[in-house]
Write a protein that holds these residues in place. Structure first.
Motif, PDB file in Angstrom:
ATOM      1  N   GLY A  27      46.554  27.813  40.051  1.00 11.81           N
ATOM      2  CA  GLY A  27      47.739  28.890  40.479  1.00 11.81           C
ATOM      3  C   GLY A  27      47.465  30.299  39.426  1.00 11.81           C
ATOM      4  O   GLY A  27      46.942  30.249  38.466  1.00 11.81           O
ATOM      5  N   ILE A  28      47.696  31.206  39.976  1.00 15.09           N
ATOM      6  CA  ILE A  28      47.660  32.600  39.252  1.00 15.09           C
ATOM      7  C   ILE A  28      49.232  32.545  38.551  1.00 15.09           C
ATOM      8  O   ILE A  28      50.063  32.918  39.318  1.00 15.09           O
ATOM      9  N   ASP A  29      49.312  32.620  37.214  1.00 15.19           N
ATOM     10  CA  ASP A  29      50.508  32.444  36.568  1.00 15.19           C
ATOM     11  C   ASP A  29      51.142  33.892  36.760  1.00 15.19           C
ATOM     12  O   ASP A  29      52.530  34.074  36.693  1.00 15.19           O
ATOM     13  N   HIS A  30      50.529  34.819  36.719  1.00 14.51           N
ATOM     14  CA  HIS A  30      51.160  36.168  36.998  1.00 14.51           C
ATOM     15  C   HIS A  30      50.418  37.173  37.323  1.00 14.51           C
ATOM     16  O   HIS A  30      49.342  37.260  37.163  1.00 14.51           O
ATOM     17  N   LEU A  90      37.877  42.669  44.982  1.00 12.71           N
ATOM     18  CA  LEU A  90      39.279  42.300  45.171  1.00 12.71           C
ATOM     19  C   LEU A  90      40.265  43.000  44.304  1.00 12.71           C
ATOM     20  O   LEU A  90      41.299  43.599  44.656  1.00 12.71           O
ATOM     21  N   GLU A  91      39.904  42.875  43.169  1.00 16.52           N
ATOM     22  CA  GLU A  91      40.561  43.524  42.086  1.00 16.52           C
ATOM     23  C   GLU A  91      40.729  45.225  42.200  1.00 16.52           C
ATOM     24  O   GLU A  91      41.930  45.885  42.122  1.00 16.52           O
ATOM     25  N   ALA A  95      45.930  37.885  47.959  1.00 16.97           N
ATOM     26  CA  ALA A  95      45.215  38.278  46.913  1.00 16.97           C
ATOM     27  C   ALA A  95      45.149  37.455  45.753  1.00 16.97           C
ATOM     28  O   ALA A  95      44.106  36.822  45.270  1.00 16.97           O
ATOM     29  N   ALA A  96      46.267  36.769  45.608  1.00 22.15           N
ATOM     30  CA  ALA A  96      46.199  35.651  44.325  1.00 22.15           C
ATOM     31  C   ALA A  96      45.436  34.515  44.779  1.00 22.15           C
ATOM     32  O   ALA A  96      44.824  33.686  43.806  1.00 22.15           O
ATOM     33  N   MET A  97      45.705  34.028  46.021  1.00 18.37           N
ATOM     34  CA  MET A  97      44.918  32.816  46.442  1.00 18.37           C
ATOM     35  C   MET A  97      43.308  33.237  46.494  1.00 18.37           C
ATOM     36  O   MET A  97      42.247  32.168  45.841  1.00 18.37           O
ATOM     37  N   GLU A  98      42.969  34.398  46.868  1.00 23.13           N
ATOM     38  CA  GLU A  98      41.670  34.597  46.848  1.00 23.13           C
ATOM     39  C   GLU A  98      40.992  34.887  45.406  1.00 23.13           C
ATOM     40  O   GLU A  98      39.894  34.551  45.327  1.00 23.13           O
ATOM     41  N   VAL A  99      41.726  35.354  44.407  1.00 21.85           N
ATOM     42  CA  VAL A  99      41.089  35.264  43.036  1.00 21.85           C
ATOM     43  C   VAL A  99      41.162  33.765  42.872  1.00 21.85           C
ATOM     44  O   VAL A  99      40.198  33.480  42.058  1.00 21.85           O
ATOM     45  N   SER A 100      42.058  32.860  43.039  1.00 19.84           N
ATOM     46  CA  SER A 100      41.915  31.565  42.687  1.00 19.84           C
ATOM     47  C   SER A 100      40.635  30.890  43.255  1.00 19.84           C
ATOM     48  O   SER A 100      40.156  30.218  42.488  1.00 19.84           O
ATOM     49  N   TYR A 101      40.380  31.300  44.462  1.00 16.83           N
ATOM     50  CA  TYR A 101      39.087  30.690  45.237  1.00 16.83           C
ATOM     51  C   TYR A 101      37.846  31.082  44.388  1.00 16.83           C
ATOM     52  O   TYR A 101      36.924  30.496  44.301  1.00 16.83           O
ATOM     53  N   LEU A 102      37.965  32.453  44.156  1.00 17.51           N
ATOM     54  CA  LEU A 102      36.690  33.147  43.408  1.00 17.51           C
ATOM     55  C   LEU A 102      36.688  32.618  41.964  1.00 17.51           C
ATOM     56  O   LEU A 102      35.482  32.386  41.605  1.00 17.51           O
ATOM     57  N   LEU A 103      37.825  32.090  41.346  1.00 17.73           N
ATOM     58  CA  LEU A 103      37.594  31.714  40.037  1.00 17.73           C
ATOM     59  C   LEU A 103      37.009  30.288  40.083  1.00 17.73           C
ATOM     60  O   LEU A 103      36.016  30.041  39.330  1.00 17.73           O
ATOM     61  N   VAL A 149      41.779  37.223  35.019  1.00 17.90           N
ATOM     62  CA  VAL A 149      40.850  36.353  35.618  1.00 17.90           C
ATOM     63  C   VAL A 149      39.208  37.034  35.463  1.00 17.90           C
ATOM     64  O   VAL A 149      38.449  36.680  35.348  1.00 17.90           O
ATOM     65  N   THR A 150      39.555  38.279  36.062  1.00 24.14           N
ATOM     66  CA  THR A 150      38.468  39.098  36.233  1.00 24.14           C
ATOM     67  C   THR A 150      37.536  39.076  34.874  1.00 24.14           C
ATOM     68  O   THR A 150      36.215  38.994  35.108  1.00 24.14           O
ATOM     69  N   GLU A 151      38.229  39.513  33.868  1.00 21.37           N
ATOM     70  CA  GLU A 151      37.476  39.700  32.580  1.00 21.37           C
ATOM     71  C   GLU A 151      37.159  38.381  32.205  1.00 21.37           C
ATOM     72  O   GLU A 151      35.911  38.335  31.582  1.00 21.37           O
ATOM     73  N   LEU A 152      37.845  37.500  32.239  1.00 18.65           N
ATOM     74  CA  LEU A 152      37.348  36.072  31.802  1.00 18.65           C
ATOM     75  C   LEU A 152      35.967  35.776  32.606  1.00 18.65           C
ATOM     76  O   LEU A 152      35.188  35.086  31.755  1.00 18.65           O
ATOM     77  N   CYS A 153      36.089  36.021  34.032  1.00 18.76           N
ATOM     78  CA  CYS A 153      34.883  35.323  34.655  1.00 18.76           C
ATOM     79  C   CYS A 153      33.421  35.976  34.233  1.00 18.76           C
ATOM     80  O   CYS A 153      32.570  35.701  34.085  1.00 18.76           O
TER      81      CYS A 153
END
Length: 183
Positions: free
Chosen positions: A91-94, A20-21, A33-41, A145-149
């Motif tokens: 939520g994705i803050d930024h 995704l990234e 994309a922001a919603m999908e990042v939240s779902y994947l997180l 988010v990706t790096e954190l995960c």
């Protein structure tokens, strides 16, 4: 299910997050994309939490409890995982690009996700994708988010390996992309 199974599950979600990234656009037609990042997180953190739960009989309840305590902002009762699983998606803050501090070195050794490899193979010519990285507010600062995960995955895998819960072979099999953390 075993801790190794749950790490493999987390690896699956991590590869989607990485794809995704890389794509800079949603993977599905029904979400941003922001919603999908939240779902994947949510999926990654829940898989990692489950891997810890599966580890209790071997690692010991106290060791798992201590591991979670050092990551309470993510895995604790009021942490990101609990909120995103039980209350509402975080939520994705930024979305954008925040340059790393001048003294930060990021050696991204992950292999390119299969979705991206296939997309590149099917394209004619060079495709440059410009787009956002996604961040959440974590421990008082915006965090990629990706790096954190990925960091959480590698740390948990090391914890489980050090206690003999997953073997080196398990670690290689469940590895998202390259198998090692960025140095």
């Amino acid at each position: 299910m075993s801790s190794a199974d749950k790490l493999a599950e987390a690896s699956f979600f991590l590869e989607l997050l990485d794809a995704l990234e890389n794509r800079k656009r949603p993977l599905t037609s029904g979400a941003t994309a922001a919603m999908e990042v939240s779902y994947l997180l949510s999926a990654v953190l829940n898989s990692l939490y489950s891997a810890l739960e599966q580890a209790k009989p071997i690692a010991g309840v106290e060791a798992v409890k201590a591991y979670k305590a050092t990551r309470s902002a993510l895995l604790g009762g009021q942490g990101v995982r609990n909120i995103t699983i039980h209350e509402k998606h975080v939520g994705i803050d930024h979305s954008g690009y925040i340059p790393p501090p001048g003294n930060a070195v990021n050696f991204d050794l992950r292999k390119t996700p299969r979705l991206i490899q296939e997309e590149r193979a099917a394209s004619k010519g060079v495709v440059v994708r410009m787009g956002a990285k996604h961040y959440i507010e974590h421990e008082g600062k915006l965090t990629d988010v990706t790096e954190l995960c990925f960091r959480q995955f590698y740390e948990l895998r090391a914890f489980l390996s050090s206690r003999g819960i997953v073997t080196q072979q398990d670690a290689q099999a469940d590895s998202p992309a390259s198998g090692g953390p960025a140095a």
